[in-house]
Design a protein around this motif. Structure first.
Motif, short mmCIF file in Angstrom:
data_model
loop_
_atom_site.label_atom_id
_atom_site.label_comp_id
_atom_site.label_asym_id
_atom_site.label_seq_id
_atom_site.Cartn_x
_atom_site.Cartn_y
_atom_site.Cartn_z
N GLU A 172 91.15 55.82 -60.38
CA GLU A 172 90.60 54.85 -59.44
C GLU A 172 90.16 55.60 -58.18
OE1 GLU A 172 91.88 50.54 -57.49
OE2 GLU A 172 93.39 51.83 -58.44
N GLN A 173 88.94 55.32 -57.70
CA GLN A 173 88.41 56.02 -56.54
C GLN A 173 87.67 55.04 -55.64
OE1 GLN A 173 86.31 59.75 -57.61
NE2 GLN A 173 87.17 59.51 -59.65
N PHE A 174 87.63 55.34 -54.35
CA PHE A 174 86.92 54.48 -53.39
C PHE A 174 85.44 54.46 -53.71
CE2 PHE A 174 90.59 55.62 -50.59
CZ PHE A 174 91.07 54.32 -50.43
N PHE A 175 84.87 53.26 -53.66
CA PHE A 175 83.43 53.05 -53.86
C PHE A 175 82.94 53.49 -55.23
CE2 PHE A 175 84.07 54.16 -49.29
CZ PHE A 175 83.94 52.86 -48.80
N ARG A 176 83.87 53.70 -56.17
CA ARG A 176 83.47 54.05 -57.53
C ARG A 176 84.21 53.15 -58.50
NH1 ARG A 176 81.59 59.39 -58.34
NH2 ARG A 176 80.24 59.93 -56.59
N GLU A 177 83.49 52.32 -59.21
CA GLU A 177 84.11 51.49 -60.23
C GLU A 177 83.09 51.17 -61.32
OE1 GLU A 177 83.57 47.07 -58.17
OE2 GLU A 177 85.55 48.03 -58.18
#
Length: 203
Positions: free
Chosen positions: A69-74
Motif C-alpha cells: 500500500e502506497q500514498f497516491f497509488r492504488e
C-alpha cells in the motif's frame, strides 16, 4: 398555515432519515467481508504487457504484480513499480512457472516483516506423473501452499542455496510448533527432499 408547516417539516425529516439510513446501509454493505468493518485497501498492481524478470523469475506477459500500500497509488498502474515493494505474483490463467519441478501459479511474500520469505501456490493437476518427485509428493500431501524462509529477499527462484528452511506446508505442518515432533520431522524431511531436487538440477 402552521399545520402546513408542520407537515412540510415532517416530510423533510422523513426524507432526511431515508437518506441517512441509505448511507449507513450502503456503507455497511461496502465493508462486508472485512473483519475490521472497513473496505480493504486497493493495493497497487501492474499487469505485465511483455515477458519480464522479477525477483529473478522469468514471468510471462499478463502476470499480475501486486505491491505494498502506497500514498497516491492504488489499483492498476500503467507501469511496473519498484521491485522492493513487491508483495505478490499471480500468473495469468493457465500459465505456470517451474519451481523445483512443481508448476506454481502464485507466490506471495510473508505478511510478517520479521520473517524473510514467501509462500508458493502449486497446481498439481498440471504436474505429469513422470515429473513427480518425493519433494512434490510430500508437498502435495499437505494440500496447500508451501512457505520457505530465504536469505536474499531479491531472489524468489528455486535456489536451494538461498532457501534456509521450510516454515510451513499448508496449515497441516508448521515450523512454529516446535514441540510437535511429527510436524518438525515432516518439515525436516521435506526440506531434505527439496535440497535433493536442487542438487539434481545443478548436475
Amino acid at each position: 398555515m402552521k399545520k402546513r408547516n408542520y407537515i412540510n417539516i415532517g416530510i423533510l425529516a422523513f426524507v432526511a432519515l431515508l437518506v441517512i439510513g441509505g448511507i449507513i446501509v450502503f456503507d455497511g454493505l461496502s465493508s462486508m467481508g472485512n473483519p475490521n468493518g472497513s473496505s480493504a485497501p486497493d493495493y497497487p498492481y501492474f499487469v505485465t504487457t511483455e515477458p519480464v524478470t522479477v525477483k529473478k523469475l522469468a514471468l510471462p506477459k499478463g502476470t499480475k504484480l501486486i505491491y505494498e500500500e502506497q500514498f497516491f497509488r492504488e489499483g492498476q498502474q500503467d507501469r511496473i513499480m519498484n521491485e522492493k515493494k513487491l508483495t505478490g505474483i499471480e500468473l495469468p490463467k493457465g500459465k505456470m512457472i517451474d519451481w523445483g519441478g512443481v508448476p506454481v501459479y502464485m507466490i506471495t511474500k510473508f505478511f510478517n516483516p520479521e520473517m524473510k520469505g514467501f509462500s508458493a501456490g502449486a497446481d498439481f493437476g498440471q504436474l505429469n506423473d513422470d515429473k513427480k518427485t518425493k519433494f512434490s509428493e510430500m508437498w502435495q500431501s499437505c494440500g496447500g501452499e508451501l512457505g520457505v524462509l530465504i536469505k536474499n529477499s531479491d531472489d524468489w527462484t528455486f535456489n536451494t542455496k538461498n532457501i534456509v528452511d521450510i516454515s510451513d506446508c499448508s496449515v497441516t505442518y508448521q515450523r512454529f510448533f516446535k514441540e510437535d515432533l511429527q510436524q518438525q520431522n515432516f518439515l525436516d524431511r521435506l526440506l531434505g527432499e527439496l535440497k535433493k531436487v536442487g542438487q539434481s538440477q545443478t548436475k
